[in-house]
Motif scaffolding. Structure first.
Motif, PDB file in Angstrom:
ATOM      1  N   GLY A 128       0.728  -1.231  -0.017  1.00 39.54           N
ATOM      2  CA  GLY A 128       0.166   0.248  -0.529  1.00 39.54           C
ATOM      3  C   GLY A 128       0.803   1.107  -0.444  1.00 39.54           C
ATOM      4  N   THR A 129       1.957   1.065  -0.407  1.00 39.44           N
ATOM      5  CA  THR A 129       2.780   2.002  -0.713  1.00 39.44           C
ATOM      6  C   THR A 129       2.759   3.387  -1.052  1.00 39.44           C
ATOM      7  N   LEU A 130       1.847   3.228  -2.463  1.00 42.46           N
ATOM      8  CA  LEU A 130       1.511   3.702  -3.908  1.00 42.46           C
ATOM      9  C   LEU A 130      -0.312   4.228  -3.642  1.00 42.46           C
ATOM     10  N   ASP A 131      -0.828   3.405  -2.553  1.00 37.03           N
ATOM     11  CA  ASP A 131      -2.246   3.791  -2.380  1.00 37.03           C
ATOM     12  C   ASP A 131      -2.623   5.345  -2.248  1.00 37.03           C
ATOM     13  N   GLY A 132      -3.683   5.529  -3.134  1.00 36.37           N
ATOM     14  CA  GLY A 132      -4.187   7.308  -2.816  1.00 36.37           C
ATOM     15  C   GLY A 132      -2.901   7.773  -3.830  1.00 36.37           C
ATOM     16  N   ARG A 133      -1.857   7.871  -3.611  1.00 40.46           N
ATOM     17  CA  ARG A 133      -0.784   8.810  -4.145  1.00 40.46           C
ATOM     18  C   ARG A 133      -0.924   9.003  -5.804  1.00 40.46           C
ATOM     19  N   VAL A 134      -0.622  10.317  -6.359  1.00 40.78           N
ATOM     20  CA  VAL A 134      -0.452  10.930  -7.146  1.00 40.78           C
ATOM     21  C   VAL A 134       0.341   9.627  -7.756  1.00 40.78           C
ATOM     22  N   LEU A 135       0.231   9.135  -9.165  1.00 46.90           N
ATOM     23  CA  LEU A 135       1.392   9.036  -9.399  1.00 46.90           C
ATOM     24  C   LEU A 135       1.528   8.655 -10.743  1.00 46.90           C
ATOM     25  N   ALA A 136       2.546   9.549 -12.087  1.00 47.85           N
ATOM     26  CA  ALA A 136       2.224  10.275 -12.855  1.00 47.85           C
ATOM     27  C   ALA A 136       3.091   9.022 -14.281  1.00 47.85           C
ATOM     28  N   ASP A 137       2.187   8.438 -15.508  1.00 46.42           N
ATOM     29  CA  ASP A 137       2.975   7.385 -15.686  1.00 46.42           C
ATOM     30  C   ASP A 137       3.379   7.800 -16.719  1.00 46.42           C
ATOM     31  N   CYS A 138       5.105   7.841 -17.191  1.00 47.78           N
ATOM     32  CA  CYS A 138       5.136   7.755 -18.645  1.00 47.78           C
ATOM     33  C   CYS A 138       5.689   6.563 -19.088  1.00 47.78           C
ATOM     34  N   VAL A 139       5.356   5.325 -19.352  1.00 48.67           N
ATOM     35  CA  VAL A 139       5.830   4.704 -18.885  1.00 48.67           C
ATOM     36  C   VAL A 139       4.860   4.200 -21.454  1.00 48.67           C
ATOM     37  N   ASN A 140       5.902   3.495 -21.767  1.00 52.24           N
ATOM     38  CA  ASN A 140       5.162   3.127 -23.403  1.00 52.24           C
ATOM     39  C   ASN A 140       5.281   1.816 -23.780  1.00 52.24           C
ATOM     40  N   VAL A 174       0.799  18.915 -24.074  1.00 50.15           N
ATOM     41  CA  VAL A 174       1.358  17.387 -23.554  1.00 50.15           C
ATOM     42  C   VAL A 174       0.010  16.652 -22.779  1.00 50.15           C
ATOM     43  N   PRO A 175      -0.895  15.452 -23.531  1.00 49.61           N
ATOM     44  CA  PRO A 175      -2.301  15.164 -23.051  1.00 49.61           C
ATOM     45  C   PRO A 175      -2.251  15.158 -21.572  1.00 49.61           C
ATOM     46  N   LEU A 176      -2.584  15.075 -21.237  1.00 52.94           N
ATOM     47  CA  LEU A 176      -3.368  13.712 -20.054  1.00 52.94           C
ATOM     48  C   LEU A 176      -4.480  13.235 -19.671  1.00 52.94           C
ATOM     49  N   CYS A 177      -4.187  11.989 -18.324  1.00 56.92           N
ATOM     50  CA  CYS A 177      -5.174  11.320 -18.865  1.00 56.92           C
ATOM     51  C   CYS A 177      -5.233  10.600 -18.280  1.00 56.92           C
ATOM     52  N   GLY A 178      -6.262  11.501 -16.470  1.00 56.29           N
ATOM     53  CA  GLY A 178      -6.756  11.267 -15.887  1.00 56.29           C
ATOM     54  C   GLY A 178      -8.087  11.122 -14.976  1.00 56.29           C
ATOM     55  N   ASP A 179      -8.117  10.196 -13.808  1.00 53.83           N
ATOM     56  CA  ASP A 179     -10.310  10.839 -13.554  1.00 53.83           C
ATOM     57  C   ASP A 179     -10.417  11.222 -11.940  1.00 53.83           C
ATOM     58  N   ASP A 180      -8.552  12.017 -11.242  1.00 48.83           N
ATOM     59  CA  ASP A 180      -8.582  12.628  -9.851  1.00 48.83           C
ATOM     60  C   ASP A 180      -8.641  13.704 -10.260  1.00 48.83           C
ATOM     61  N   PRO A 181      -9.404  15.286  -9.819  1.00 47.59           N
ATOM     62  CA  PRO A 181      -8.788  15.774 -10.314  1.00 47.59           C
ATOM     63  C   PRO A 181      -7.848  16.598  -9.948  1.00 47.59           C
ATOM     64  N   ALA A 182      -7.306  16.523  -7.986  1.00 47.81           N
ATOM     65  CA  ALA A 182      -6.424  16.585  -7.463  1.00 47.81           C
ATOM     66  C   ALA A 182      -5.471  16.639  -8.144  1.00 47.81           C
ATOM     67  N   LEU A 200      -4.521  15.547 -11.379  1.00 48.35           N
ATOM     68  CA  LEU A 200      -4.662  16.289 -12.675  1.00 48.35           C
ATOM     69  C   LEU A 200      -3.957  17.881 -12.440  1.00 48.35           C
ATOM     70  N   ALA A 201      -4.494  18.514 -11.481  1.00 51.28           N
ATOM     71  CA  ALA A 201      -4.105  19.802 -10.857  1.00 51.28           C
ATOM     72  C   ALA A 201      -2.425  19.927 -10.729  1.00 51.28           C
ATOM     73  N   PRO A 242      -0.360  22.113 -20.944  1.00 54.97           N
ATOM     74  CA  PRO A 242      -1.288  20.502 -20.437  1.00 54.97           C
ATOM     75  C   PRO A 242      -2.376  20.822 -20.934  1.00 54.97           C
ATOM     76  N   VAL A 243      -2.827  19.443 -21.388  1.00 50.34           N
ATOM     77  CA  VAL A 243      -4.438  18.877 -22.629  1.00 50.34           C
ATOM     78  C   VAL A 243      -4.986  18.096 -21.749  1.00 50.34           C
ATOM     79  N   ASP A 244      -6.625  18.637 -21.967  1.00 46.11           N
ATOM     80  CA  ASP A 244      -7.800  17.708 -21.266  1.00 46.11           C
ATOM     81  C   ASP A 244      -7.320  15.816 -22.556  1.00 46.11           C
ATOM     82  N   GLY A 245      -6.965  15.339 -21.796  1.00 42.12           N
ATOM     83  CA  GLY A 245      -6.982  13.953 -22.906  1.00 42.12           C
ATOM     84  C   GLY A 245      -8.238  13.271 -22.542  1.00 42.12           C
TER      85      GLY A 245
END
Length: 270
Positions: free
Chosen positions: A135-147, A202-210, A212-213, A226-229
């Protein structure tokens, strides 16, 4: 295959990833209160620290170097981790006094945002080493740039299943934002990444407003727009776009030329 988190964690993630949750439509009162609290908490932390953030970076390669360099210049504090501790320490040294090196888990829990910047085949191992199952990452903001791109074929290694971003979200419980995955690391080294005077979008895809901010703020630190994707359900489209565009670039085509400018998107104006 990434491991799946506990039933309770999956339930929390499902609530975060409900379509439309980024605009708070269709969410319960409890979920709206939680979202408002997280957004307020993020805003308050940013304000109290003059807009600076603490950013943990999972990875010590070229993407970590390129993005981390911009963020260090912007005044953020960084914790860098990697498979090779000496390489992570060397990167932290190049990033300056606001950066430090640590273990995968130390970087995962370091700050307001965690960047996942490793090869797609290493994601499962790295998240395990970062303590995701605990649970170290549970609830944390994580930016994923993996392709998750199959080299040479320029198709998706995740084809037929969930996107990489969705897999990361479900295995960690993190508030994932797909971002920074459409450009070569040397594009991110540009100061700023702009072409003919136009900043890179830079397009961003995510569900959580905070979440994304937070990531929007990091995008603007690069000198980009930033662009809303859309929600995380569209992250697979962003990953597929990367695979397609990389194939065009490798083949020598100008990928930007395959689409018309916005004013001509629906034909000649007027």
């Amino acid at each position: 295959m990434l491991p799946i988190r506990s039933k309770a964690s999956r339930a929390r993630q499902s609530a975060r990833n409900t379509p439309g949750s980024s605009s708070l439509s269709g969410t319960s009162r409890t979920e709206r209160c939680l979202t408002n609290f997280l957004h307020s908490s993020y805003t308050n932390r940013q304000s109290s620290r003059g807009g600076r953030m603490r950013i943990g970076i999972l990875g010590a390669g070229r993407m970590a170097d390129a993005l981390g360099t911009h963020w260090a210049r912007a005044g953020h504090e960084l914790a860098v981790s990697g498979r090779d501790p000496a390489k992570a320490a060397a990167l932290a040294g190049r990033l300056g006094p606001a950066a430090r090196a640590g273990t995968w888990e130390e970087a995962a829990v370091f700050g307001e945002v965690t960047l996942l910047a490793v090869r797609d085949h290493a994601v499962t191992e790295v998240l395990a080493a970062a303590g995701a199952a605990r649970g170290t990452l549970d609830g944390r903001v994580l930016a994923d740039c993996v392709n998750p791109v199959v080299q040479g074929r320029f198709t998706l290694a995740t084809e037929g299943g969930p996107s990489m971003a969705r897999r990361v979200a479900e295995s960690t419980g993190a508030r994932v934002v797909k971002a920074f995955n459409l450009c070569h690391e040397d594009v991110w080294r540009m100061r700023p990444p702009a072409f003919d005077g136009v900043p890179l979008a830079v397009p961003l895809c995510g569900d959580d407003p905070a979440a994304l901010a937070a990531v929007r703020s990091l995008v603007t630190d690069l000198g980009c727009e930033p662009v809303d994707g859309g929600g995380l359900e569209r992250a697979g489209l962003l990953e597929a776009t990367a695979a397609f565009m990389i194939g065009l670039w490798v083949g020598g085509a100008d990928a930007r030329a395959v689409l018309p400018p916005l004013k001509y998107a629906f034909g000649a104006p007027g």
